[in-house]
Design a protein around this motif. Structure first.
Motif, mmCIF file in Angstrom:
data_model
loop_
_atom_site.group_PDB
_atom_site.id
_atom_site.type_symbol
_atom_site.label_atom_id
_atom_site.label_comp_id
_atom_site.label_asym_id
_atom_site.label_seq_id
_atom_site.Cartn_x
_atom_site.Cartn_y
_atom_site.Cartn_z
ATOM 1 N N GLY A 120 43.063 40.026 47.831
ATOM 2 C CA GLY A 120 43.709 39.760 46.549
ATOM 3 C C GLY A 120 42.766 39.623 45.381
ATOM 4 N N LEU A 121 41.456 39.539 45.634
ATOM 5 C CA LEU A 121 40.477 39.425 44.547
ATOM 6 C C LEU A 121 40.111 40.803 44.020
ATOM 7 C CD1 LEU A 121 38.098 36.693 46.006
ATOM 8 C CD2 LEU A 121 40.034 36.397 44.445
ATOM 9 N N ARG A 122 39.676 40.865 42.772
ATOM 10 C CA ARG A 122 39.282 42.132 42.157
ATOM 11 C C ARG A 122 37.764 42.189 42.003
ATOM 12 N NH1 ARG A 122 43.409 45.176 40.355
ATOM 13 N NH2 ARG A 122 45.446 44.144 40.157
ATOM 14 N N ILE A 162 34.308 51.524 46.406
ATOM 15 C CA ILE A 162 35.344 50.759 45.714
ATOM 16 C C ILE A 162 34.982 50.684 44.235
ATOM 17 C CG2 ILE A 162 36.453 48.506 45.492
ATOM 18 C CD1 ILE A 162 36.059 48.085 48.441
ATOM 19 N N ALA A 163 35.893 51.106 43.394
ATOM 20 C CA ALA A 163 35.652 51.127 41.954
ATOM 21 C C ALA A 163 35.764 49.726 41.361
ATOM 22 C CB ALA A 163 36.659 52.059 41.279
ATOM 23 N N PRO A 164 35.121 49.477 40.207
ATOM 24 C CA PRO A 164 35.251 48.176 39.547
ATOM 25 C C PRO A 164 36.712 47.871 39.232
ATOM 26 C CG PRO A 164 33.484 49.460 38.559
ATOM 27 C CD PRO A 164 34.216 50.386 39.484
ATOM 28 N N ALA A 177 30.080 39.762 43.772
ATOM 29 C CA ALA A 177 30.795 41.008 43.484
ATOM 30 C C ALA A 177 32.066 40.779 42.693
ATOM 31 C CB ALA A 177 31.139 41.722 44.796
ATOM 32 N N PHE A 178 32.492 39.524 42.575
ATOM 33 C CA PHE A 178 33.747 39.225 41.908
ATOM 34 C C PHE A 178 33.493 38.545 40.574
ATOM 35 C CE2 PHE A 178 34.283 38.712 46.514
ATOM 36 C CZ PHE A 178 35.100 39.816 46.739
ATOM 37 N N ALA A 179 34.297 38.900 39.576
ATOM 38 C CA ALA A 179 34.183 38.279 38.258
ATOM 39 C C ALA A 179 35.570 38.180 37.650
ATOM 40 C CB ALA A 179 33.264 39.086 37.344
#
Length: 203
Positions: A55-57, A21-23, A72-74
């Motif tokens: 839904g999070l990136r 999974i890409a940033p 992993a989320f920001a």
């Protein structure tokens, strides 16, 4: 089975990544999987339900099979601030890295968000030493009203990103030292202070 569980703990449900999974990718259920992992090997901030991530990136690249953790989320603001300061956002553990939880003293003096860089100071019976420098702070949780070894200030539980050797060292320090403290670094400050140690007799 009981002997194995005593060593590594019971199986815990954790969320993992099916493919790379890409940033900046918006996560959906089809990109994730759930599997059972012995509790001893589960990162402290691992997600246990795919619905928590929908839904999070992502804030960093996630390789196939990796654990999906809160680090992993920001947010966009956090990612931009980290890039401006020269610090990368917190991301999943890479090969050779470990996440370790420590009880640290002087928690009220520490103002550091996840992804900040900190130094680790260990105080033993006879001396205080700079144990590690420029370590990434993954999470910081207030203690449950406990006081540190000096009885003066409350403790907190800090999660740090370290190497295996550093994790073993800090585990020993946690078991035998009187106190561990974190010193927050200024954003972008990656300079090394070198070996520093103060014998108790010198004070």
């Amino acid at each position: 089975t009981r002997a194995v569980e005593q060593r590594v703990g019971p199986l815990v449900r954790v969320v993992t990544v099916r493919t790379r999974i890409a940033p900046g990718t918006k996560l959906t259920r089809d990109k994730l999987a759930v599997r059972g992992v012995p509790a001893r090997f589960v990162p402290p901030d691992a997600l246990t339900d795919p619905r928590q991530a929908e839904g999070l990136r992502t804030g960093a690249e996630l390789p196939p099979g990796s654990y999906l953790t809160a680090a992993a989320f920001a947010t966009g603001g956090e990612a931009a601030a980290a890039a401006q300061q020269g610090d990368r956002p917190a991301g999943p553990l890479r090969r050779g890295e470990r996440a370790i939880e420590l009880t640290v003293g002087g928690a009220t003096d520490l103002e550091a968000p996840p992804g900040a860089r900190v130094d680790v100071v260990v105080t033993g019976e006879k001396h205080t030493a700079l144990a590690l420098e420029d370590v990434e702070l993954l999470a910081l949780r207030p203690g449950a009203g406990n006081a540190d070894a000096t009885g003066g200030k409350p403790t907190a539980t800090a999660t740090l990103r370290v190497t295996l050797r550093e994790a073993v060292y800090l585990t020993a320090a946690q078991n035998f030292a009187r106190e561990i403290r974190l010193l927050a670094r200024a954003p972008g400050d990656r300079r090394r202070g070198g070996a520093l140690e103060v014998p108790g007799a010198a004070l």
